[in-house]
Design an enzyme around this catalytic site. Sequence first.
Site, mmCIF file in Angstrom:
data_model
loop_
_atom_site.group_PDB
_atom_site.id
_atom_site.type_symbol
_atom_site.label_atom_id
_atom_site.label_comp_id
_atom_site.label_asym_id
_atom_site.label_seq_id
_atom_site.Cartn_x
_atom_site.Cartn_y
_atom_site.Cartn_z
ATOM 1 N N SER A 84 0.861 -1.186 0.000
ATOM 2 C CA SER A 84 0.000 0.000 0.000
ATOM 3 C C SER A 84 0.898 1.237 0.000
ATOM 4 O O SER A 84 2.028 1.181 0.501
ATOM 5 C CB SER A 84 -0.855 -0.004 1.257
ATOM 6 O OG SER A 84 -1.469 1.254 1.438
ATOM 7 N N TYR A 92 -1.558 -1.079 10.438
ATOM 8 C CA TYR A 92 -1.771 -1.409 9.022
ATOM 9 C C TYR A 92 -0.580 -0.942 8.168
ATOM 10 O O TYR A 92 -0.010 -1.711 7.402
ATOM 11 C CB TYR A 92 -3.064 -0.758 8.526
ATOM 12 C CG TYR A 92 -3.285 -0.923 7.039
ATOM 13 C CD1 TYR A 92 -3.652 -2.154 6.515
ATOM 14 C CD2 TYR A 92 -3.101 0.142 6.155
ATOM 15 C CE1 TYR A 92 -3.847 -2.315 5.142
ATOM 16 C CE2 TYR A 92 -3.287 -0.011 4.785
ATOM 17 C CZ TYR A 92 -3.657 -1.247 4.292
ATOM 18 O OH TYR A 92 -3.831 -1.410 2.935
HETATM 19 N N1 LIG Z 1 -9.045 -0.553 -0.484
HETATM 20 C C1 LIG Z 1 -8.000 0.273 -0.421
HETATM 21 O O1 LIG Z 1 -8.139 1.502 -0.381
HETATM 22 C C2 LIG Z 1 -6.598 -0.296 -0.426
HETATM 23 C C3 LIG Z 1 -5.522 0.575 -0.608
HETATM 24 C C4 LIG Z 1 -4.220 0.070 -0.627
HETATM 25 C C5 LIG Z 1 -4.017 -1.289 -0.455
HETATM 26 N N2 LIG Z 1 -5.081 -2.119 -0.277
HETATM 27 C C6 LIG Z 1 -4.804 -3.544 -0.083
HETATM 28 O O2 LIG Z 1 -5.464 -4.282 -1.097
HETATM 29 C C7 LIG Z 1 -5.825 -5.578 -0.606
HETATM 30 C C8 LIG Z 1 -7.295 -5.813 -0.853
HETATM 31 O O3 LIG Z 1 -8.031 -4.798 -0.182
HETATM 32 P P1 LIG Z 1 -9.605 -4.637 -0.378
HETATM 33 O O4 LIG Z 1 -9.930 -3.227 -0.059
HETATM 34 O O5 LIG Z 1 -10.011 -5.212 -1.678
HETATM 35 O O6 LIG Z 1 -10.136 -5.533 0.836
HETATM 36 P P2 LIG Z 1 -11.598 -6.161 1.058
HETATM 37 O O7 LIG Z 1 -12.609 -5.544 0.134
HETATM 38 O O8 LIG Z 1 -11.830 -6.100 2.534
HETATM 39 O O9 LIG Z 1 -11.381 -7.663 0.618
HETATM 40 C C9 LIG Z 1 -10.541 -8.470 1.369
HETATM 41 C C10 LIG Z 1 -10.684 -9.895 0.884
HETATM 42 O O10 LIG Z 1 -9.910 -10.718 1.777
HETATM 43 C C11 LIG Z 1 -10.770 -11.710 2.327
HETATM 44 N N3 LIG Z 1 -10.395 -11.989 3.693
HETATM 45 C C12 LIG Z 1 -10.458 -11.132 4.747
HETATM 46 N N4 LIG Z 1 -10.033 -11.774 5.860
HETATM 47 C C13 LIG Z 1 -9.706 -13.045 5.479
HETATM 48 C C14 LIG Z 1 -9.241 -14.193 6.164
HETATM 49 N N5 LIG Z 1 -8.990 -14.164 7.471
HETATM 50 N N6 LIG Z 1 -9.046 -15.323 5.466
HETATM 51 C C15 LIG Z 1 -9.315 -15.366 4.141
HETATM 52 N N7 LIG Z 1 -9.749 -14.332 3.428
HETATM 53 C C16 LIG Z 1 -9.955 -13.186 4.098
HETATM 54 C C17 LIG Z 1 -12.177 -11.106 2.262
HETATM 55 O O11 LIG Z 1 -13.137 -12.146 2.350
HETATM 56 P P3 LIG Z 1 -14.620 -11.787 2.902
HETATM 57 O O12 LIG Z 1 -15.304 -11.106 1.780
HETATM 58 O O13 LIG Z 1 -15.189 -13.092 3.242
HETATM 59 O O14 LIG Z 1 -14.410 -10.913 4.124
HETATM 60 C C18 LIG Z 1 -12.115 -10.401 0.911
HETATM 61 O O15 LIG Z 1 -12.278 -11.311 -0.128
HETATM 62 C C19 LIG Z 1 -5.441 -5.584 0.881
HETATM 63 O O16 LIG Z 1 -4.188 -6.194 1.047
HETATM 64 C C20 LIG Z 1 -5.367 -4.106 1.225
HETATM 65 O O17 LIG Z 1 -4.508 -3.851 2.318
HETATM 66 C C21 LIG Z 1 -6.368 -1.656 -0.263
#
Ligand SMILES: NC(=O)c1ccc[n+]([C@@H]2O[C@H](COP(=O)([O-])OP(=O)(O)OC[C@H]3O[C@@H](n4cnc5c(N)ncnc54)[C@H](OP(=O)(O)O)[C@@H]3O)[C@@H](O)[C@H]2O)c1
Length: 263
Positions: free
Chosen positions: A140, A153
Site C-alpha cells: 500500500s 496497518y
Molecule cells: N481498499 C483500499 O483503499 C486499499 C488501498 C491500498 C491497499 N489495499 C490492499 O489491497 C488488498 C485488498 O483490499 P480490499 O480493499 O479489496 O479488501 P476487502 O474488500 O476487505 O477484501 C478483502 C478480501 O480478503 C478476504 N479476507 C479477509 N479476511 C480473510 C481471512 N482471514 N481469510 C481469508 N480471506 C480473508 C475477504 O473475504 P470476505 O469477503 O469473506 O471478508 C475479501 O475477499 C489488501 O491487502 C489491502 O490492504 C487496499
Amino acid sequence: MKQLTVLITGASEGLGKSFAIESAKRGLGLVLVSLPNSGLEHLANYLRVNFNSKVFCIEMDLTKNTSASEIFEKLMANKIEVNVLINNAGLGNWSWFEDKNVDFYRTQIDLNITNTVLLTRLFLNHIDKSEASYILNVGSLGGHFIVPKKQVYGATKSFIGYFTRCLQLELSGTNVHISLLSPGGINTKPELLVMNNELKGFAKATILEADYVAKAAMDGMLKGKKEIIPGFANRFLVMLDKIIPGFLKEIIIRRKLKSILTT
Ligand SMILES: NC(=O)c1ccc[n+]([C@@H]2O[C@H](COP(=O)([O-])OP(=O)(O)OC[C@H]3O[C@@H](n4cnc5c(N)ncnc54)[C@H](OP(=O)(O)O)[C@@H]3O)[C@@H](O)[C@H]2O)c1
C-alpha cells in the site's frame, strides 16, 4: 510456455475479485481463496460461464496457523500446479491505536504479514523453477508514508515492501519474478466509496477503481516490474516524498493530525 494458473487470496471481494476477473479475461487458470461463505462459488461460476475459466475454490480462514500448508496440500491432492501467487488478502483500519483491541491487531498481523510470508515460502517449494513464475505482493502507499490512524496497518505494509524488495534481490537471475503493488486508496467497498467521495482536489485524484488497479498490477507483474504504483497522482506523491526533507514531512503530518483531532 505452460498455461499460467494464479492463486489469489481474498478473492471474494474488492481488489481480489477484480484480480480474479482480470485473470479470467487473460485466460489464466484460477485458484480462489477466501473466508468460508463469502460467495466464492458464485464468483467461480460467473468466471466459468463468461470466460470458460478453470476455477478451483478454497474456503479458508487465512489467519489459521495451518492455512498456508493446508492450501498447498489441497493443490497437491487435486494435482493443481500454480505458477502465479497474488498475496492480496489484507485487513485495514482507520482508527486510533487504543480504539482496537488485541484480537484485532493479532488478526491484522496474521493476515497481512504471517500469511503472506508463509504462502510465499511454500509457493517457492511448489513451483517448477525452470519455468517462469510470478508473485505479486499487495502492499500500500500507506507503507511508504507515516499515516496516523493507520499505525499497525501501515507497518504491516512497510513489512511487505521490505520483504518483497529483499526477495527481489535473493531471486534475481532466477525465473521467479516478484513485484510489489503499492496502491493508494481504492473504491473497494461502500464505506470507502462514501469516505473517498468526500475528498477534494489532489487527494481525490489519488483514488482509483479496483478494476483499473488490478489491470495495471497484472500488466506490471507480467512485465517483471519491481514496484507498481497505479495512477499518476500516486506516483507523484511517492516522488515528492523522496525529495521533501524529513522535518518538513513531520510538520505537514502534525498539522494534518491537528485538523483530524479538531474535527
Ligand atoms: N481498499 C483500499 O483503499 C486499499 C488501498 C491500498 C491497499 N489495499 C490492499 O489491497 C488488498 C485488498 O483490499 P480490499 O480493499 O479489496 O479488501 P476487502 O474488500 O476487505 O477484501 C478483502 C478480501 O480478503 C478476504 N479476507 C479477509 N479476511 C480473510 C481471512 N482471514 N481469510 C481469508 N480471506 C480473508 C475477504 O473475504 P470476505 O469477503 O469473506 O471478508 C475479501 O475477499 C489488501 O491487502 C489491502 O490492504 C487496499
